[in-house]
Design an enzyme around this catalytic site. Sequence first.
Site, PDB file in Angstrom:
ATOM      1  N   GLU A  80     -94.268  95.566  83.631  1.00 26.75           N
ATOM      2  CA  GLU A  80     -95.685  95.552  83.361  1.00 26.75           C
ATOM      3  C   GLU A  80     -96.102  96.777  82.575  1.00 26.75           C
ATOM      4  O   GLU A  80     -95.565  97.862  82.758  1.00 26.75           O
ATOM      5  CB  GLU A  80     -96.449  95.520  84.690  1.00 26.75           C
ATOM      6  CG  GLU A  80     -96.070  94.307  85.481  1.00 26.75           C
ATOM      7  CD  GLU A  80     -97.021  94.018  86.611  1.00 26.75           C
ATOM      8  OE1 GLU A  80     -98.171  94.484  86.562  1.00 26.75           O
ATOM      9  OE2 GLU A  80     -96.595  93.330  87.537  1.00 26.75           O
ATOM     10  N   CYS A  97    -100.331 102.502  79.203  1.00 27.55           N
ATOM     11  CA  CYS A  97     -99.660 102.994  80.405  1.00 27.55           C
ATOM     12  C   CYS A  97     -98.282 102.338  80.502  1.00 27.55           C
ATOM     13  O   CYS A  97     -98.161 101.121  80.499  1.00 27.55           O
ATOM     14  CB  CYS A  97    -100.533 102.642  81.619  1.00 27.55           C
ATOM     15  SG  CYS A  97     -99.874 103.231  83.179  1.00 27.55           S
ATOM     16  N   CYS A 104     -89.586 100.718  92.065  1.00 31.90           N
ATOM     17  CA  CYS A 104     -89.563 102.178  92.234  1.00 31.90           C
ATOM     18  C   CYS A 104     -88.874 102.508  93.545  1.00 31.90           C
ATOM     19  O   CYS A 104     -89.112 101.847  94.558  1.00 31.90           O
ATOM     20  CB  CYS A 104     -90.997 102.718  92.247  1.00 31.90           C
ATOM     21  SG  CYS A 104     -91.087 104.519  92.367  1.00 31.90           S
ATOM     22  N   CYS A 108     -93.850 105.066  98.119  1.00 37.28           N
ATOM     23  CA  CYS A 108     -95.102 105.672  98.595  1.00 37.28           C
ATOM     24  C   CYS A 108     -95.898 104.576  99.322  1.00 37.28           C
ATOM     25  O   CYS A 108     -96.002 103.455  98.818  1.00 37.28           O
ATOM     26  CB  CYS A 108     -95.917 106.217  97.433  1.00 37.28           C
ATOM     27  SG  CYS A 108     -95.066 107.513  96.512  1.00 37.28           S
ATOM     28  N   CYS A 111     -98.830 102.599  97.546  1.00 32.67           N
ATOM     29  CA  CYS A 111     -98.602 102.089  96.193  1.00 32.67           C
ATOM     30  C   CYS A 111     -97.952 100.704  96.216  1.00 32.67           C
ATOM     31  O   CYS A 111     -96.994 100.469  96.944  1.00 32.67           O
ATOM     32  CB  CYS A 111     -97.697 103.066  95.444  1.00 32.67           C
ATOM     33  SG  CYS A 111     -97.255 102.520  93.788  1.00 32.67           S
ATOM     34  N   GLY A 154     -92.563 102.939  88.521  1.00 35.61           N
ATOM     35  CA  GLY A 154     -91.370 103.782  88.530  1.00 35.61           C
ATOM     36  C   GLY A 154     -91.650 105.264  88.485  1.00 35.61           C
ATOM     37  O   GLY A 154     -92.781 105.705  88.286  1.00 35.61           O
ATOM     38  N   GLU A 155     -90.593 106.050  88.694  1.00 38.56           N
ATOM     39  CA  GLU A 155     -90.682 107.506  88.667  1.00 38.56           C
ATOM     40  C   GLU A 155     -89.937 107.996  87.412  1.00 38.56           C
ATOM     41  O   GLU A 155     -88.698 107.964  87.362  1.00 38.56           O
ATOM     42  CB  GLU A 155     -90.065 108.084  89.952  1.00 38.56           C
ATOM     43  CG  GLU A 155     -89.805 109.573  89.936  1.00 38.56           C
ATOM     44  CD  GLU A 155     -91.011 110.432  89.562  1.00 38.56           C
ATOM     45  OE1 GLU A 155     -92.113 110.222  90.109  1.00 38.56           O
ATOM     46  OE2 GLU A 155     -90.850 111.318  88.690  1.00 38.56           O
ATOM     47  N   SER A 186     -96.422 111.533  84.575  1.00 41.26           N
ATOM     48  CA  SER A 186     -96.790 111.813  85.956  1.00 41.26           C
ATOM     49  C   SER A 186     -95.555 111.682  86.841  1.00 41.26           C
ATOM     50  O   SER A 186     -94.797 110.726  86.735  1.00 41.26           O
ATOM     51  CB  SER A 186     -97.866 110.812  86.398  1.00 41.26           C
ATOM     52  OG  SER A 186     -98.171 110.991  87.759  1.00 41.26           O
ATOM     53  N   SER A 209     -98.262 114.107  91.163  1.00 37.04           N
ATOM     54  CA  SER A 209     -98.935 113.340  92.217  1.00 37.04           C
ATOM     55  C   SER A 209     -98.825 114.110  93.525  1.00 37.04           C
ATOM     56  O   SER A 209     -97.779 114.124  94.158  1.00 37.04           O
ATOM     57  CB  SER A 209     -98.275 111.967  92.378  1.00 37.04           C
ATOM     58  OG  SER A 209     -98.454 111.211  91.224  1.00 37.04           O
ATOM     59  N   LEU A 210     -99.919 114.763  93.910  1.00 34.96           N
ATOM     60  CA  LEU A 210     -99.888 115.606  95.108  1.00 34.96           C
ATOM     61  C   LEU A 210    -100.357 114.803  96.326  1.00 34.96           C
ATOM     62  O   LEU A 210     -99.630 114.641  97.289  1.00 34.96           O
ATOM     63  CB  LEU A 210    -100.756 116.851  94.880  1.00 34.96           C
ATOM     64  CG  LEU A 210    -100.585 117.981  95.874  1.00 34.96           C
ATOM     65  CD1 LEU A 210     -99.186 118.568  95.801  1.00 34.96           C
ATOM     66  CD2 LEU A 210    -101.619 119.079  95.629  1.00 34.96           C
ATOM     67  N   HIS A 211    -101.577 114.341  96.284  1.00 35.86           N
ATOM     68  CA  HIS A 211    -102.161 113.409  97.261  1.00 35.86           C
ATOM     69  C   HIS A 211    -102.345 113.940  98.680  1.00 35.86           C
ATOM     70  O   HIS A 211    -102.928 113.265  99.531  1.00 35.86           O
ATOM     71  CB  HIS A 211    -101.386 112.086  97.325  1.00 35.86           C
ATOM     72  CG  HIS A 211    -101.240 111.393  96.003  1.00 35.86           C
ATOM     73  ND1 HIS A 211    -102.171 111.482  94.997  1.00 35.86           N
ATOM     74  CD2 HIS A 211    -100.253 110.595  95.506  1.00 35.86           C
ATOM     75  CE1 HIS A 211    -101.773 110.767  93.957  1.00 35.86           C
ATOM     76  NE2 HIS A 211    -100.617 110.237  94.229  1.00 35.86           N
ATOM     77  N   ASN A 285    -107.248 102.624  94.704  1.00 35.75           N
ATOM     78  CA  ASN A 285    -107.312 101.173  94.526  1.00 35.75           C
ATOM     79  C   ASN A 285    -106.582 100.550  95.698  1.00 35.75           C
ATOM     80  O   ASN A 285    -105.382 100.751  95.850  1.00 35.75           O
ATOM     81  CB  ASN A 285    -106.612 100.748  93.231  1.00 35.75           C
ATOM     82  CG  ASN A 285    -107.276 101.350  92.016  1.00 35.75           C
ATOM     83  OD1 ASN A 285    -108.468 101.195  91.813  1.00 35.75           O
ATOM     84  ND2 ASN A 285    -106.503 102.064  91.225  1.00 35.75           N
ATOM     85  N   CYS A 326    -103.921 101.836  88.680  1.00 36.91           N
ATOM     86  CA  CYS A 326    -102.830 102.686  89.149  1.00 36.91           C
ATOM     87  C   CYS A 326    -102.332 102.196  90.500  1.00 36.91           C
ATOM     88  O   CYS A 326    -103.105 101.935  91.404  1.00 36.91           O
ATOM     89  CB  CYS A 326    -103.298 104.123  89.337  1.00 36.91           C
ATOM     90  SG  CYS A 326    -104.157 104.761  87.925  1.00 36.91           S
TER      91      CYS A 326
HETATM   92  N1  SAH Z   1     -94.019 107.881  90.016  1.00 40.53           N
HETATM   93  C1  SAH Z   1     -94.946 108.606  89.241  1.00 40.53           C
HETATM   94  C2  SAH Z   1     -95.741 107.785  88.213  1.00 40.53           C
HETATM   95  C3  SAH Z   1     -96.215 106.417  88.598  1.00 40.53           C
HETATM   96  S1  SAH Z   1     -97.625 106.282  89.627  1.00 40.53           S
HETATM   97  C4  SAH Z   1     -95.888 109.366  90.166  1.00 40.53           C
HETATM   98  O1  SAH Z   1     -95.760 109.240  91.359  1.00 40.53           O
HETATM   99  O2  SAH Z   1     -96.696 110.148  89.677  1.00 40.53           O
HETATM  100  C5  SAH Z   1     -98.973 106.883  88.710  1.00 40.53           C
HETATM  101  C6  SAH Z   1    -100.092 107.407  89.582  1.00 40.53           C
HETATM  102  O3  SAH Z   1    -100.770 106.342  90.275  1.00 40.53           O
HETATM  103  C7  SAH Z   1     -99.587 108.352  90.655  1.00 40.53           C
HETATM  104  O4  SAH Z   1    -100.428 109.462  90.782  1.00 40.53           O
HETATM  105  C8  SAH Z   1     -99.685 107.470  91.881  1.00 40.53           C
HETATM  106  O5  SAH Z   1     -99.687 108.224  93.056  1.00 40.53           O
HETATM  107  C9  SAH Z   1    -100.962 106.739  91.617  1.00 40.53           C
HETATM  108  N2  SAH Z   1    -101.193 105.605  92.514  1.00 40.53           N
HETATM  109  C10 SAH Z   1    -100.285 104.925  93.223  1.00 40.53           C
HETATM  110  N3  SAH Z   1    -100.872 103.960  93.962  1.00 40.53           N
HETATM  111  C11 SAH Z   1    -102.192 104.037  93.693  1.00 40.53           C
HETATM  112  C12 SAH Z   1    -103.322 103.291  94.126  1.00 40.53           C
HETATM  113  N4  SAH Z   1    -103.194 102.260  94.965  1.00 40.53           N
HETATM  114  N5  SAH Z   1    -104.538 103.646  93.654  1.00 40.53           N
HETATM  115  C13 SAH Z   1    -104.663 104.644  92.759  1.00 40.53           C
HETATM  116  N6  SAH Z   1    -103.633 105.375  92.304  1.00 40.53           N
HETATM  117  C14 SAH Z   1    -102.406 105.068  92.767  1.00 40.53           C
END
Ligand code: SAH
Length: 336
Positions: A80, A97, A104, A108, A111, A154-155, A186, A209-211, A285, A326
């Site tokens: 995608e 994007c 992946c 997470c 995700c 993916g990462e 990212s 991606s810290l979160h 999301n 995302c």
């Molecule tokens: N693996 C990489 C890049 C892909 S994800 C990473 O982790 O950064 C791209 C971004 O979307 C990351 O910051 C990820 O944490 C975020 N993301 C994942 N799930 C999401 C969701 N449900 N809503 C919003 N952002 C999300």
Amino acid sequence: MNIEKLSDILQDQPKFRFKQVEKALYSDFITNWQDLSVLPKDLREKLNNECPLDIEAKIFDGQNRGKKALITLEDGQEIETVLIRQKHDDTLRYTVCLSTQIGCPLACVFCATGKMGFTRNLESSEIIEQVIFWARYLKERDEKIDNIVYMGMGEPFLNYSQFIKSVKFLNDVETFNIGARRLSVSTAGITEGIKKLAGEKIQVNLAISLHAADDDLRRDLMPVAKKYRIHEILKEVDRYILKTNRRVMFEYLMIKEVNDSDKDAEKLVKLMKKPLYMVNLIPYNSTGRFQPSSEKRIDKFKEILENEGVAVTVRKSYGAEIGAACGQLKGSSKKK
Ligand code: SAH
């Protein structure tokens, strides 16, 4: 389409042919070799037979400025990629994007891609194919790609060699000629990748991606945090900044009652109060398990960071209605 085959087909040809082909593919975005009339007819036919330019894809339209495409690769796997349209001082900007892996391995919990497991890494040509697809699409509409973000499935840093190969290719003046400042990657915080990127001649924008502002919570949300502690990631980021003098963006999802309290904001301040650090708050999301924070909560969280002098922005989210926002890239559209 498999552009990897090109070098074999063209190996007996004079060098200038390669340049003609590159320009046609990556700057004029032709879709059929017959359109490249400077090539001899038999070569055009050979190319059409052995290296056809069709990309098999389905487009899913969002009402809200997001479009998702599902591209079928040679082995039948699907990936995608998303096109995002944004208004910028009265002009339209297009961001693509890109996915770097099928599925992946990081899993997470918030995700959608994380739920589908990992199938394989993409080749750089398959990453580039996503760009070619949207470039052709926009060309038909007299538009072009402005920015590229490696934020799809993916990462990227677990597929570093193909990721960086694609970056160099997109940046090359002979091919796409997309400036490094218009490319962003990212990562979930793979420190080896941050280190390698710091050593590259091309410096794309880096986002982490810290979160979560502490390791316990981060481990609950992102299993990869068991391997990479926050202080190790920040240490590597600091080295990256020292070397490149570039700003680094920290992505922070806003998930209701999980990581969005005043206390979380205060903890985040302690980590983020550094020059060239900036925080990007991302409205979550929903993919099932969690709820997004309210707008009011996001505003308050932002205010706490701002009052302490942390550079902070809130990301606008597009494409949720087509499952293309995302973290929603899961291929659910296949079932439609
Ligand atoms: N693996 C990489 C890049 C892909 S994800 C990473 O982790 O950064 C791209 C971004 O979307 C990351 O910051 C990820 O944490 C975020 N993301 C994942 N799930 C999401 C969701 N449900 N809503 C919003 N952002 C999300």
